[in-house]
Design a protein around this motif. Structure first.
Motif, short mmCIF file in Angstrom:
data_model
loop_
_atom_site.label_atom_id
_atom_site.label_comp_id
_atom_site.label_asym_id
_atom_site.label_seq_id
_atom_site.Cartn_x
_atom_site.Cartn_y
_atom_site.Cartn_z
N THR A 87 0.85 -1.19 0.00
CA THR A 87 0.00 0.00 0.00
C THR A 87 0.89 1.24 0.00
O THR A 87 1.91 1.29 0.68
CB THR A 87 -0.89 -0.01 1.26
N THR A 153 -8.13 3.54 -0.30
CA THR A 153 -8.87 2.58 0.53
C THR A 153 -8.96 3.02 1.98
O THR A 153 -9.67 2.38 2.76
CB THR A 153 -8.22 1.18 0.46
N GLN A 176 -4.17 1.76 -2.92
CA GLN A 176 -3.79 0.45 -3.45
C GLN A 176 -3.11 0.67 -4.80
O GLN A 176 -3.51 1.54 -5.57
CB GLN A 176 -5.01 -0.46 -3.61
#
Length: 182
Positions: A87, A153, A176
């Motif tokens: 991430t 996210t 992401q």
């Protein structure tokens, strides 16, 4: 194998050449073109330059190659496995019009709406690319990373407190990443 040579401070200085400063960088990304303006009302006017100015921190990308362990006659042979991408997180300073935070919230809402959990299904409509440029001390670009098909996210909280007086609000956004190119 040859004996290691002594390295002096002049050789070190020539090799480092001043080094790369972690505070010299620029982040840029546009919000998904396929989603604006109808799906994300209000973000089509978001200024890409404002993202570059207010993005306080980011990271150069991390990636991992997993291993596959194959047992063979009491030994384990390791071979390369799948590559994964971690991430990517940016930290943004909040401004008085909440432009970037509001745009990020609207972007996430197109992916999964707050009130009914529906959202855009076509990845082209909610994913975009982002760039991180590592800059030299003269402002020239040393290296660039292009993050492909990102989407948010997680948007962090902004802590409010009477005790916090000499600071600017900040929040982080976790994105992401499908993959990146250098």
């Amino acid at each position: 194998m040859a004996e290691p040579k002594a390295i002096g401070i002049l050789q070190f200085q020539q090799a480092v050449r001043g080094g790369v400063r972690p505070n010299l960088f620029q982040v840029s990304h546009e919000f998904p073109a396929g989603a604006a303006p109808a799906a994300i009302p209000g973000i089509q006017g978001t200024d890409e330059e404002k993202v570059a100015i207010l993005c306080k921190s980011a990271a150069l990308p991390a990636t991992n190659v997993g291993t596959v362990e194959m047992p063979f006659r009491g030994r384990v042979i390791k071979v390369p496995g799948d590559r994964t991408f971690e991430t990517w997180t940016i930290t943004v300073m909040n401004d008085t019009d909440f432009m970037i935070r509001s745009a990020m919230e609207k972007w996430m809402n197109t992916i999964n709406k707050l009130d009914d959990a529906t959202g855009i299904q076509n990845p082209v409509d909610y994913q975009t690319d982002a760039m991180v440029h590592q800059l030299d001390r003269d402002g020239s670009i040393l290296r660039s990373y292009k993050f492909k098909s990102i989407f948010p996210t997680n948007i962090s909280t902004i802590d409010l407190s009477y005790e916090t007086t000499d600071t600017i609000e900040e929040f982080t956004v976790e994105m992401q990443v499908h993959y990146w190119e250098a």
